[in-house]
Design a protein around this motif. Structure first.
Motif, PDB file in Angstrom:
ATOM      1  N   ALA A  87       0.862  -1.194   0.000  1.00 17.47           N
ATOM      2  CA  ALA A  87       0.000   0.000   0.000  1.00 17.47           C
ATOM      3  C   ALA A  87       0.889   1.232   0.000  1.00 17.47           C
ATOM      4  N   ARG A  88       0.542   2.240  -0.843  1.00 13.34           N
ATOM      5  CA  ARG A  88       1.328   3.464  -0.813  1.00 13.34           C
ATOM      6  C   ARG A  88       0.685   4.441   0.163  1.00 13.34           C
ATOM      7  N   MET A  89       1.366   5.548   0.434  1.00 14.79           N
ATOM      8  CA  MET A  89       0.858   6.490   1.426  1.00 14.79           C
ATOM      9  C   MET A  89      -0.001   7.560   0.752  1.00 14.79           C
ATOM     10  N   MET A 142      -3.452  13.541 -12.193  1.00 11.80           N
ATOM     11  CA  MET A 142      -4.591  14.041 -11.397  1.00 11.80           C
ATOM     12  C   MET A 142      -5.032  12.990 -10.393  1.00 11.80           C
ATOM     13  N   GLY A 143      -4.045  12.452  -9.639  1.00 11.52           N
ATOM     14  CA  GLY A 143      -4.358  11.466  -8.608  1.00 11.52           C
ATOM     15  C   GLY A 143      -4.661  12.159  -7.294  1.00 11.52           C
ATOM     16  N   ALA A 144      -4.282  11.506  -6.183  1.00  8.66           N
ATOM     17  CA  ALA A 144      -4.582  12.051  -4.851  1.00  8.66           C
ATOM     18  C   ALA A 144      -4.032  13.472  -4.715  1.00  8.66           C
ATOM     19  N   LEU A 145      -2.785  13.676  -5.127  1.00  7.51           N
ATOM     20  CA  LEU A 145      -2.166  14.992  -4.945  1.00  7.51           C
ATOM     21  C   LEU A 145      -2.602  15.973  -6.030  1.00  7.51           C
ATOM     22  N   GLY A 146      -2.579  15.525  -7.290  1.00  5.62           N
ATOM     23  CA  GLY A 146      -2.961  16.417  -8.392  1.00  5.62           C
ATOM     24  C   GLY A 146      -4.379  16.943  -8.229  1.00  5.62           C
ATOM     25  N   TRP A 163      -4.413  16.160 -16.733  1.00 10.95           N
ATOM     26  CA  TRP A 163      -4.138  15.027 -17.634  1.00 10.95           C
ATOM     27  C   TRP A 163      -3.872  13.779 -16.810  1.00 10.95           C
ATOM     28  N   ASN A 164      -4.484  12.696 -17.228  1.00 10.36           N
ATOM     29  CA  ASN A 164      -4.420  11.409 -16.537  1.00 10.36           C
ATOM     30  C   ASN A 164      -4.159  10.301 -17.532  1.00 10.36           C
ATOM     31  N   ARG A 165      -3.911   9.120 -16.998  1.00 10.27           N
ATOM     32  CA  ARG A 165      -3.826   7.946 -17.877  1.00 10.27           C
ATOM     33  C   ARG A 165      -5.236   7.558 -18.348  1.00 10.27           C
ATOM     34  N   SER A 166      -6.155   7.485 -17.391  1.00 10.09           N
ATOM     35  CA  SER A 166      -7.519   7.053 -17.730  1.00 10.09           C
ATOM     36  C   SER A 166      -8.470   8.247 -17.723  1.00 10.09           C
ATOM     37  N   ALA A 167      -9.609   8.073 -18.410  1.00  8.37           N
ATOM     38  CA  ALA A 167     -10.606   9.150 -18.474  1.00  8.37           C
ATOM     39  C   ALA A 167     -11.261   9.316 -17.106  1.00  8.37           C
ATOM     40  N   ARG A 168     -11.417  10.555 -16.698  1.00 11.00           N
ATOM     41  CA  ARG A 168     -12.071  10.805 -15.399  1.00 11.00           C
ATOM     42  C   ARG A 168     -12.631  12.225 -15.386  1.00 11.00           C
ATOM     43  N   ASP A 169     -13.791  12.400 -14.751  1.00 12.46           N
ATOM     44  CA  ASP A 169     -14.343  13.744 -14.568  1.00 12.46           C
ATOM     45  C   ASP A 169     -13.868  14.291 -13.240  1.00 12.46           C
ATOM     46  N   ASN A 222       7.975  21.114 -10.895  1.00 13.57           N
ATOM     47  CA  ASN A 222       8.012  19.645 -10.772  1.00 13.57           C
ATOM     48  C   ASN A 222       8.208  19.185  -9.334  1.00 13.57           C
ATOM     49  N   PRO A 223       7.091  18.871  -8.630  1.00 13.01           N
ATOM     50  CA  PRO A 223       7.209  18.197  -7.343  1.00 13.01           C
ATOM     51  C   PRO A 223       6.932  16.700  -7.458  1.00 13.01           C
ATOM     52  N   GLY A 224       6.877  16.164  -8.689  1.00 18.21           N
ATOM     53  CA  GLY A 224       6.549  14.746  -8.911  1.00 18.21           C
ATOM     54  C   GLY A 224       7.769  13.867  -8.704  1.00 18.21           C
ATOM     55  N   LEU A 248      12.074  23.128  -9.410  1.00 21.21           N
ATOM     56  CA  LEU A 248      12.261  21.678  -9.406  1.00 21.21           C
ATOM     57  C   LEU A 248      12.548  21.217  -7.978  1.00 21.21           C
ATOM     58  N   ASP A 249      11.724  20.296  -7.509  1.00 21.69           N
ATOM     59  CA  ASP A 249      11.860  19.777  -6.140  1.00 21.69           C
ATOM     60  C   ASP A 249      12.472  18.385  -6.123  1.00 21.69           C
ATOM     61  N   VAL A 250      12.446  17.719  -7.283  1.00 23.72           N
ATOM     62  CA  VAL A 250      12.856  16.311  -7.360  1.00 23.72           C
ATOM     63  C   VAL A 250      13.775  16.119  -8.565  1.00 23.72           C
ATOM     64  N   ALA A 275       8.630  19.349  -1.022  1.00 22.70           N
ATOM     65  CA  ALA A 275       7.256  19.783  -1.327  1.00 22.70           C
ATOM     66  C   ALA A 275       6.254  19.174  -0.350  1.00 22.70           C
ATOM     67  N   ALA A 276       6.383  17.895  -0.076  1.00 24.78           N
ATOM     68  CA  ALA A 276       5.345  17.250   0.744  1.00 24.78           C
ATOM     69  C   ALA A 276       5.912  16.041   1.458  1.00 24.78           C
ATOM     70  N   GLU A 277       6.396  16.265   2.639  1.00 24.34           N
ATOM     71  CA  GLU A 277       6.860  15.143   3.464  1.00 24.34           C
ATOM     72  C   GLU A 277       5.646  14.476   4.126  1.00 24.34           C
ATOM     73  N   GLY A 309       2.904   0.038 -11.872  1.00 26.49           N
ATOM     74  CA  GLY A 309       4.033   0.612 -11.130  1.00 26.49           C
ATOM     75  C   GLY A 309       3.645   1.751 -10.209  1.00 26.49           C
ATOM     76  N   TYR A 310       2.361   1.947  -9.930  1.00 27.45           N
ATOM     77  CA  TYR A 310       1.950   2.980  -8.963  1.00 27.45           C
ATOM     78  C   TYR A 310       0.614   2.619  -8.333  1.00 27.45           C
TER      79      TYR A 310
HETATM   80  P1  NAP Z   1      -1.592   8.812  -7.455  1.00 30.00           P
HETATM   81  O1  NAP Z   1      -2.794   9.102  -6.606  1.00 30.00           O
HETATM   82  O2  NAP Z   1      -1.225   7.419  -7.734  1.00 30.00           O
HETATM   83  O3  NAP Z   1      -1.815   9.588  -8.826  1.00 30.00           O
HETATM   84  C1  NAP Z   1      -1.014   9.394  -9.938  1.00 30.00           C
HETATM   85  C2  NAP Z   1      -1.702  10.039 -11.126  1.00 30.00           C
HETATM   86  O4  NAP Z   1      -0.831   9.952 -12.263  1.00 30.00           O
HETATM   87  C3  NAP Z   1      -3.006   9.332 -11.488  1.00 30.00           C
HETATM   88  O5  NAP Z   1      -3.981  10.305 -11.738  1.00 30.00           O
HETATM   89  C4  NAP Z   1      -2.638   8.569 -12.765  1.00 30.00           C
HETATM   90  O6  NAP Z   1      -3.686   8.444 -13.697  1.00 30.00           O
HETATM   91  C5  NAP Z   1      -1.577   9.455 -13.358  1.00 30.00           C
HETATM   92  N1  NAP Z   1      -0.716   8.666 -14.248  1.00 30.00           N
HETATM   93  C6  NAP Z   1       0.058   7.607 -13.924  1.00 30.00           C
HETATM   94  N2  NAP Z   1       0.688   7.129 -15.021  1.00 30.00           N
HETATM   95  C7  NAP Z   1       0.299   7.915 -16.045  1.00 30.00           C
HETATM   96  C8  NAP Z   1       0.593   7.926 -17.433  1.00 30.00           C
HETATM   97  N3  NAP Z   1       1.430   7.016 -17.975  1.00 30.00           N
HETATM   98  N4  NAP Z   1       0.018   8.864 -18.206  1.00 30.00           N
HETATM   99  C9  NAP Z   1      -0.834   9.776 -17.662  1.00 30.00           C
HETATM  100  N5  NAP Z   1      -1.165   9.819 -16.351  1.00 30.00           N
HETATM  101  C10 NAP Z   1      -0.611   8.900 -15.549  1.00 30.00           C
HETATM  102  O7  NAP Z   1      -0.292   9.520  -6.842  1.00 30.00           O
HETATM  103  P2  NAP Z   1      -0.208  10.803  -5.882  1.00 30.00           P
HETATM  104  O8  NAP Z   1      -0.441  10.432  -4.481  1.00 30.00           O
HETATM  105  O9  NAP Z   1      -1.037  11.884  -6.466  1.00 30.00           O
HETATM  106  O10 NAP Z   1       1.349  11.154  -6.015  1.00 30.00           O
HETATM  107  C11 NAP Z   1       1.921  11.476  -7.279  1.00 30.00           C
HETATM  108  C12 NAP Z   1       3.428  11.499  -7.157  1.00 30.00           C
HETATM  109  O11 NAP Z   1       3.852  12.662  -6.428  1.00 30.00           O
HETATM  110  C13 NAP Z   1       4.045  10.344  -6.370  1.00 30.00           C
HETATM  111  O12 NAP Z   1       4.142   9.182  -7.153  1.00 30.00           O
HETATM  112  C14 NAP Z   1       5.407  10.896  -6.020  1.00 30.00           C
HETATM  113  O13 NAP Z   1       6.300  10.594  -7.067  1.00 30.00           O
HETATM  114  C15 NAP Z   1       5.184  12.416  -5.981  1.00 30.00           C
HETATM  115  N6  NAP Z   1       5.346  12.982  -4.627  1.00 30.00           N
HETATM  116  C16 NAP Z   1       6.327  13.886  -4.397  1.00 30.00           C
HETATM  117  C17 NAP Z   1       6.494  14.433  -3.151  1.00 30.00           C
HETATM  118  C18 NAP Z   1       7.518  15.507  -2.890  1.00 30.00           C
HETATM  119  O14 NAP Z   1       7.782  15.855  -1.729  1.00 30.00           O
HETATM  120  N7  NAP Z   1       8.130  16.091  -3.905  1.00 30.00           N
HETATM  121  C19 NAP Z   1       5.668  14.036  -2.090  1.00 30.00           C
HETATM  122  C20 NAP Z   1       4.675  13.109  -2.348  1.00 30.00           C
HETATM  123  C21 NAP Z   1       4.514  12.572  -3.624  1.00 30.00           C
HETATM  124  P3  NAP Z   1      -4.893   7.380 -13.497  1.00 30.00           P
HETATM  125  O15 NAP Z   1      -5.744   7.944 -12.385  1.00 30.00           O
HETATM  126  O16 NAP Z   1      -5.582   7.388 -14.809  1.00 30.00           O
HETATM  127  O17 NAP Z   1      -4.276   6.089 -13.112  1.00 30.00           O
END
Ligand code: NAP
Length: 310
Positions: A87-89, A142-146, A163-169, A222-224, A248-250, A275-277, A309-310
């Motif tokens: 499970a991720r955080m 546009m996942g949990a953080l986006g 922008w996401n991998r899958s379609a979502r409203d 870029n905080p990704g 750039l954070d990463v 960016a986000a500990e 992978g995520y």
């Molecule tokens: P998440 O909820 O898993 O969201 C990931 C998003 O990326 C999902 O909306 C996913 O789309 C999309 N995605 C994945 N692969 C894709 C692709 N090939 N093409 C288009 N969209 C794609 O992750 P999260 O919690 O938001 O976190 C995102 C990232 O932030 C983490 O993985 C980590 O690398 C980074 N992060 C950085 C910090 C920092 O301090 N700098 C802290 C925390 C996290 P779908 O919904 O369609 O699957």
């Protein structure tokens, strides 16, 4: 029955997490024994940081799940010995931190703050920035953080594209998805925010071709993860003026090497992965809930899909 929970992270994290985790276990009614030191065959759950010394999961024969302390799992998904659920955080405290960090850097670029903060000539040069509603912001991922960042930015009045991998409203956001949707999304990005995970499919998402599709004078935040960007292509786009600035954070290698051109580039701001500990109190509640679920035979929250992978 008592569950044995191994805390497998860098030693300096134990002092920060021990009390919040025990408090959260107690609040959920979990009889837990939390320790950094168990015989592997006695462990029921592993609270895990991928940079911990634990890299071979083979002896943890009884463990039901690995509960990652970080949102990013690229360091764990590649581990061939980790076969149990991972499970991720997704931590409300971390999410707040990310929205605050991104909102601050977006506002810096949106308002053109640098021209008054760095003004050695004492120039009296008024300029009127557009309103947020006249500014196109784009979030890749546009996942949990986006999604949380998007909600904050739409609240400030920005026109947000996602922008996401899958379609979502997503309410209030113009969404695109898949390879075709990327070009459409990039063209809207006066300010581009990368919040994708690091996977084989996302590496170099922002390459020369993608950078060429941004509006001239765009800003990149870029905080990704570092590998989302082709560093050389970004430096070239900055030198050509196609990209006006980048925060750039990463980075591909952290800490960023002292020789890396990002440090000295006048249009680049480097922040040291801040960016986000993960916040121990809120994260501990998420971990405790997952252990409660595991013990009740309910599905775990925030499970990682190994194939994507995520
Ligand atoms: P998440 O909820 O898993 O969201 C990931 C998003 O990326 C999902 O909306 C996913 O789309 C999309 N995605 C994945 N692969 C894709 C692709 N090939 N093409 C288009 N969209 C794609 O992750 P999260 O919690 O938001 O976190 C995102 C990232 O932030 C983490 O993985 C980590 O690398 C980074 N992060 C950085 C910090 C920092 O301090 N700098 C802290 C925390 C996290 P779908 O919904 O369609 O699957």
């Amino acid at each position: 029955m008592t569950v044995n929970i191994l805390f497998a992270a860098h030693a300096d994290r134990w002092a920060t997490y021990e009390t919040p985790l025990n408090t959260a276990f107690e609040a959920k009614g979990i009889a837990a024994h939390l320790s950094c030191d168990f015989a592997p065959a006695d462990v029921d759950y592993i609270v895990y940081a991928p940079n911990s010394p634990l890299q071979d999961f083979t002896p943890y024969t009884r463990a039901k799940a690995v509960l990652n302390l970080w949102a990013g799992v690229e360091g764990a998904v590649k581990n061939p010995t980790l076969k149990i659920p991972l499970a991720r955080m997704v931590d409300p405290g971390m999410t707040k931190s990310m929205t605050e960090w991104v909102a601050g850097h977006v506002m810096r670029y949106h308002l053109g703050m640098d021209r008054h903060i760095v003004n050695p000539d004492q120039a009296w040069a008024p300029h009127t920035p557009p309103l947020a509603s006249e500014r196109g912001v784009c979030i890749l991922g546009m996942g949990a953080l986006g999604s949380a960042v998007a909600a904050t930015l739409t609240g400030l009045g920005f026109h947000v594209n996602g922008w996401n991998r899958s379609a979502r409203d997503v309410p209030g956001v113009t969404m695109q998805h898949g390879t075709d949707g990327l070009s459409t999304a990039l063209k809207t990005a006066e300010i581009l925010i990368l919040l994708l995970p690091d996977t084989p499919a996302t590496q170099n998402t922002l390459d020369a071709q993608a950078l060429a599709q941004l509006p001239k004078g765009a800003f990149v935040i870029n905080p990704g993860r570092g590998p989302l960007i082709d560093d050389d292509a970004l430096l070239e786009a900055l030198d050509q003026g196609r990209v006006a600035g980048a925060t750039l954070d990463v980075f591909r290698v952290e800490p960023l090497s002292q020789e890396h051109p990002f440090w000295a580039h006048p249009k680049v701001t480097v922040t040291p992965h801040v960016a986000a500990e993960t916040r121990p109190v809120t994260a501990a509640e998420v971990i405790a809930e997952n252990i409660r679920r595991g013990e009740a035979g309910e599905p775990f929250l925030h499970l990682v899909d190994r194939s994507s992978g995520y």
